[in-house]
Design an enzyme around this catalytic site. Structure first.
Site, PDB file in Angstrom:
ATOM      1  N   LYS A 121       0.814  -1.207   0.000  1.00 17.49           N
ATOM      2  CA  LYS A 121       0.000   0.000   0.000  1.00 17.49           C
ATOM      3  C   LYS A 121       0.852   1.264   0.000  1.00 17.49           C
ATOM      4  CE  LYS A 121      -4.150  -2.058   1.868  1.00 17.49           C
ATOM      5  NZ  LYS A 121      -5.273  -1.979   2.792  1.00 17.49           N
ATOM      6  N   LYS A 127      -4.943 -10.241  -6.202  1.00 18.98           N
ATOM      7  CA  LYS A 127      -6.224 -10.394  -5.513  1.00 18.98           C
ATOM      8  C   LYS A 127      -7.179  -9.282  -5.917  1.00 18.98           C
ATOM      9  CE  LYS A 127      -6.345  -7.767  -1.220  1.00 18.98           C
ATOM     10  NZ  LYS A 127      -7.612  -7.465  -0.586  1.00 18.98           N
ATOM     11  N   LYS A 155     -10.240  -3.546  -3.116  1.00 16.87           N
ATOM     12  CA  LYS A 155     -10.871  -2.233  -3.173  1.00 16.87           C
ATOM     13  C   LYS A 155      -9.904  -1.209  -3.720  1.00 16.87           C
ATOM     14  CE  LYS A 155     -14.022  -2.624   0.756  1.00 16.87           C
ATOM     15  NZ  LYS A 155     -13.636  -3.182   2.055  1.00 16.87           N
TER      16      LYS A 155
HETATM   17  P1  ATP Z   1      -7.871  -2.827   0.508  1.00 13.06           P
HETATM   18  O1  ATP Z   1      -7.332  -3.327  -0.810  1.00 13.06           O
HETATM   19  O2  ATP Z   1      -8.066  -1.345   0.555  1.00 13.06           O
HETATM   20  O3  ATP Z   1      -7.141  -3.377   1.715  1.00 13.06           O
HETATM   21  P2  ATP Z   1      -9.774  -4.912   0.602  1.00 13.06           P
HETATM   22  O4  ATP Z   1     -10.358  -5.169  -0.721  1.00 13.06           O
HETATM   23  O5  ATP Z   1      -8.633  -5.795   1.048  1.00 13.06           O
HETATM   24  O6  ATP Z   1      -9.351  -3.402   0.625  1.00 13.06           O
HETATM   25  P3  ATP Z   1     -10.720  -4.934   3.312  1.00 13.06           P
HETATM   26  O7  ATP Z   1     -11.815  -4.141   3.911  1.00 13.06           O
HETATM   27  O8  ATP Z   1      -9.302  -4.559   3.625  1.00 13.06           O
HETATM   28  O9  ATP Z   1     -10.911  -4.928   1.724  1.00 13.06           O
HETATM   29  O10 ATP Z   1     -10.915  -6.474   3.673  1.00 13.06           O
HETATM   30  C1  ATP Z   1     -12.065  -7.013   4.294  1.00 13.06           C
HETATM   31  C2  ATP Z   1     -11.957  -8.530   4.310  1.00 13.06           C
HETATM   32  O11 ATP Z   1     -12.037  -9.048   2.986  1.00 13.06           O
HETATM   33  C3  ATP Z   1     -10.633  -9.056   4.879  1.00 13.06           C
HETATM   34  O12 ATP Z   1     -10.893 -10.171   5.702  1.00 13.06           O
HETATM   35  C4  ATP Z   1      -9.858  -9.485   3.674  1.00 13.06           C
HETATM   36  O13 ATP Z   1      -8.944 -10.536   3.955  1.00 13.06           O
HETATM   37  C5  ATP Z   1     -10.979  -9.965   2.776  1.00 13.06           C
HETATM   38  N1  ATP Z   1     -10.596  -9.894   1.366  1.00 13.06           N
HETATM   39  C6  ATP Z   1     -10.267  -8.772   0.688  1.00 13.06           C
HETATM   40  N2  ATP Z   1      -9.999  -9.051  -0.589  1.00 13.06           N
HETATM   41  C7  ATP Z   1     -10.148 -10.409  -0.733  1.00 13.06           C
HETATM   42  C8  ATP Z   1     -10.004 -11.300  -1.839  1.00 13.06           C
HETATM   43  N3  ATP Z   1      -9.663 -10.870  -3.033  1.00 13.06           N
HETATM   44  N4  ATP Z   1     -10.248 -12.620  -1.614  1.00 13.06           N
HETATM   45  C9  ATP Z   1     -10.609 -13.072  -0.397  1.00 13.06           C
HETATM   46  N5  ATP Z   1     -10.751 -12.274   0.681  1.00 13.06           N
HETATM   47  C10 ATP Z   1     -10.533 -10.952   0.521  1.00 13.06           C
HETATM   48 MG    MG Z   2      -7.486  -5.217   2.768  1.00 14.89          MG
END
Ligand code: ATP
Ligand code: MG
Length: 332
Positions: free
Chosen positions: A112, A195, A198
């Protein structure tokens, strides 16, 4: 009942499919068997600059989506992280227990920070895994249902809990990660080597649950696969197709071998067309339920207020024990 704790950031508005399949879906299941605490982690969101009005709106929106996904305030404790000041308080203690080098090894921070640029990345972003440690330890959680990307942070939590307990006396439950192998990592539809995220996915690679269902169908149909045509689960050779099979299988409860059979000799087109329909059937009621919660902000806020009260009772007790163990003089 064993306890679980997990959180999701109120950034970007809509949850994506990775959030749902990797985490939130397990939260819903675990509220039946566990004493479950789930939160919208707004303090984590501000590790990256947020517009204040958007942050407020997205925090409510995240809570609405969690309820729409199936969290039941009668069965779990749902709250907003900043409503429980103990998170920030315990985080300071844990900051003082963490080595600088140890924190520097967190890969989520490195990824990040690289995106933000070294000068723009905040110290809060650097220490956010330690806030997460506090989030978990405050509730004496036994298990933490998350996606694979969070494994390193749960390891850090275990290390710090053991360090604290060893130096200052038994205070914290040492938690374990709860990560389901099949859905631990949902991949970006345009780049199945990263992955779905967001913050890192391009719009075409990201399935936002609140998008127009038609747009979602289109994204599924234009997902990157490979030049072969055989529908087979093989993460090394066919990461794109395997990702689609994982999503299809989880949303419908159909085994992957069964899906391979079903699409034998039919090619990717048929698979994508059917999966697009499965997705539309899933997101359409999800969007409607989310909207219904948003239309009734008083109910939503009262669910969050009750949740915060329940959460605080647990958090305050743990924080008091931690303060005492550290040797902070109690206020008279
Ligand atoms: P950012 O990229 O800003 O960190 P994010 O997409 O990872 O956002 P979070 O709110 O950080 O979203 O994560 C919430 C939950 O979703 C966490 O438990 C994280 O492990 C899970 N998660 C996020 N992306 C994935 C993915 N691609 N596959 C499985 N689990 C995910
Ligand atoms: Mg995350």
């Amino acid at each position: 009942r064993p306890r679980v704790l997990s959180g999701i950031q109120p950034t970007a508005g809509s949850f994506h499919l990775g959030n749902y399949l990797g985490a939130v879906r397990q939260w819903v299941a675990l509220q039946e068997s566990h004493d479950a605490f789930y939160m919208v982690v707004d303090l984590h969101a501000i590790t990256i600059p947020q517009d204040p009005a958007d942050l407020r709106a997205n925090t409510r929106l995240a809570a609405a989506q969690l309820l729409a996904a199936g969290l039941d305030p009668e069965r779990c404790t749902l709250f907003v992280q900043s409503h429980v000041p103990e998170h920030a308080q315990l985080a300071w203690i844990m900051n003082c227990l963490t080595g600088f080098g140890e924190a520097s090894r967190m890969t989520q921070f490195k990824d990040k920070a690289a995106k933000q640029g070294a000068d723009r990345a905040s110290v809060g972003l650097f220490t956010y895994p330690i806030l997460q440690v506090a989030d978990i330890l405050l509730y004496q959680a036994n298990q933490v249902p998350v996606g694979e990307d969070q494994r390193q942070h749960i390891e850090l939590t275990r290390d710090l809990a053991e360090r604290f307990n060893g130096r200052l006396g038994e205070t914290f439950t040492v938690p374990a990660a709860y990560i389901l192998k099949e859905t631990a990592k949902i991949f970006d539809l345009q780049d199945p080597s990263i992955k779905m995220s967001k913050s890192a996915s391009t719009p075409k690679g990201l399935i936002n649950l609140l998008d127009e269902p038609k747009a979602t169908a289109k994204k599924v149909k234009s997902a990157v696969t490979d030049t072969d045509t055989v529908v087979r689960y093989d993460t090394a050779e066919k990461p794109g197709v395997s990702n689609l099979l994982t999503i299809y299988s989880t949303l419908t409860g159909t085994g992957i071998p069964e899906l391979e059979q079903k699409y034998a000799g039919k090619g990717y087109g048929a698979l994508k067309t059917d999966l697009a329909e499965v997705m539309v059937d899933f997101v359409t009621p999800f969007r409607d339920r989310t909207q219904a919660y948003l239309d009734d902000p008083e109910t939503l806020d009262s669910i969050l207020a009750k949740g915060a009260e329940k959460a605080r009772a647990v958090a305050a007790e743990t924080l008091a024990r931690a303060y005492d163990a550290v040797g902070l003089l109690p206020a008279k």
